[in-house]
Motif scaffolding. Sequence first.
Motif, mmCIF file in Angstrom:
data_model
loop_
_atom_site.group_PDB
_atom_site.id
_atom_site.type_symbol
_atom_site.label_atom_id
_atom_site.label_comp_id
_atom_site.label_asym_id
_atom_site.label_seq_id
_atom_site.Cartn_x
_atom_site.Cartn_y
_atom_site.Cartn_z
ATOM 1 N N GLU A 121 27.891 46.399 37.189
ATOM 2 C CA GLU A 121 27.544 45.342 38.140
ATOM 3 C C GLU A 121 27.007 45.982 39.409
ATOM 4 O O GLU A 121 27.725 46.667 40.127
ATOM 5 C CB GLU A 121 28.776 44.507 38.466
ATOM 6 C CG GLU A 121 28.533 43.405 39.451
ATOM 7 C CD GLU A 121 29.793 42.640 39.786
ATOM 8 O OE1 GLU A 121 29.855 42.113 40.904
ATOM 9 O OE2 GLU A 121 30.713 42.584 38.955
ATOM 10 N N LYS B 21 43.371 47.103 35.697
ATOM 11 C CA LYS B 21 43.767 45.690 35.681
ATOM 12 C C LYS B 21 44.889 45.470 34.670
ATOM 13 O O LYS B 21 45.035 46.233 33.720
ATOM 14 C CB LYS B 21 42.569 44.807 35.311
ATOM 15 C CG LYS B 21 41.388 44.946 36.218
ATOM 16 C CD LYS B 21 41.562 44.081 37.417
ATOM 17 C CE LYS B 21 40.265 44.075 38.222
ATOM 18 N NZ LYS B 21 40.246 43.067 39.223
ATOM 19 N N GLU C 46 41.541 46.251 31.483
ATOM 20 C CA GLU C 46 40.223 46.627 31.977
ATOM 21 C C GLU C 46 40.362 47.694 33.069
ATOM 22 O O GLU C 46 41.237 47.613 33.921
ATOM 23 C CB GLU C 46 39.508 45.397 32.540
ATOM 24 C CG GLU C 46 38.119 45.675 33.067
ATOM 25 C CD GLU C 46 37.463 44.424 33.626
ATOM 26 O OE1 GLU C 46 36.313 44.179 33.266
ATOM 27 O OE2 GLU C 46 38.092 43.708 34.436
ATOM 28 N N VAL D 275 38.370 49.318 36.197
ATOM 29 C CA VAL D 275 37.244 49.060 37.092
ATOM 30 C C VAL D 275 37.089 50.252 38.031
ATOM 31 O O VAL D 275 38.035 50.638 38.713
ATOM 32 C CB VAL D 275 37.457 47.766 37.907
ATOM 33 C CG1 VAL D 275 36.284 47.530 38.849
ATOM 34 C CG2 VAL D 275 37.650 46.573 36.980
ATOM 35 N N ARG E 41 29.877 48.548 40.401
ATOM 36 C CA ARG E 41 31.160 48.484 39.722
ATOM 37 C C ARG E 41 30.945 48.730 38.241
ATOM 38 O O ARG E 41 30.072 48.133 37.633
ATOM 39 C CB ARG E 41 31.813 47.102 39.906
ATOM 40 C CG ARG E 41 32.324 46.863 41.268
ATOM 41 C CD ARG E 41 32.819 45.434 41.509
ATOM 42 N NE ARG E 41 33.178 44.678 40.334
ATOM 43 C CZ ARG E 41 34.404 44.263 40.021
ATOM 44 N NH1 ARG E 41 35.387 44.507 40.832
ATOM 45 N NH2 ARG E 41 34.624 43.567 38.937
ATOM 46 N N TYR E 42 31.768 49.616 37.682
ATOM 47 C CA TYR E 42 31.747 49.919 36.258
ATOM 48 C C TYR E 42 33.047 49.353 35.668
ATOM 49 O O TYR E 42 34.130 49.785 36.047
ATOM 50 C CB TYR E 42 31.694 51.435 36.033
ATOM 51 C CG TYR E 42 30.411 52.065 36.536
ATOM 52 C CD1 TYR E 42 29.334 52.231 35.677
ATOM 53 C CD2 TYR E 42 30.284 52.491 37.854
ATOM 54 C CE1 TYR E 42 28.155 52.804 36.133
ATOM 55 C CE2 TYR E 42 29.112 53.058 38.316
ATOM 56 C CZ TYR E 42 28.056 53.217 37.444
ATOM 57 O OH TYR E 42 26.891 53.781 37.898
ATOM 58 N N CYS E 43 32.931 48.393 34.782
ATOM 59 C CA CYS E 43 34.094 47.738 34.184
ATOM 60 C C CYS E 43 34.183 48.147 32.711
ATOM 61 O O CYS E 43 33.354 47.734 31.899
ATOM 62 C CB CYS E 43 33.986 46.224 34.318
ATOM 63 S SG CYS E 43 33.748 45.665 36.021
ATOM 64 N N THR F 43 36.154 48.197 29.110
ATOM 65 C CA THR F 43 37.117 47.550 28.234
ATOM 66 C C THR F 43 37.053 48.281 26.896
ATOM 67 O O THR F 43 35.985 48.372 26.280
ATOM 68 C CB THR F 43 36.789 46.058 28.026
ATOM 69 O OG1 THR F 43 36.705 45.423 29.292
ATOM 70 C CG2 THR F 43 37.844 45.380 27.191
#
Length: 74
Positions: free
Chosen positions: A9, A51, A55, A57, A68-70, A72
């Motif tokens: 993001e 999280k 996840e 982040v 932002r790199y998320c 999963t």
Amino acid sequence: MASYELIVEKQQPDCGGKDPRVLEFQSVETADPVEYVRALHPDMELDVEQKSNGELVIAVGEGMKRIRYCFTED
């Protein structure tokens, strides 16, 4: 190595009617997501948050130039 779904993001200035958020979806394999991002931004400080839903982040940058790199895990 683990396989992850990665959402990148990027924040950009809100001008010209463009959405201030740009999303990219990727599949990546890495042994360590933090080191993966650190290799992309070697001179920047990383903000890492795990999280409750699993996840991971990782954020880099300042102000409106934030990415932002998320991660999963698949």
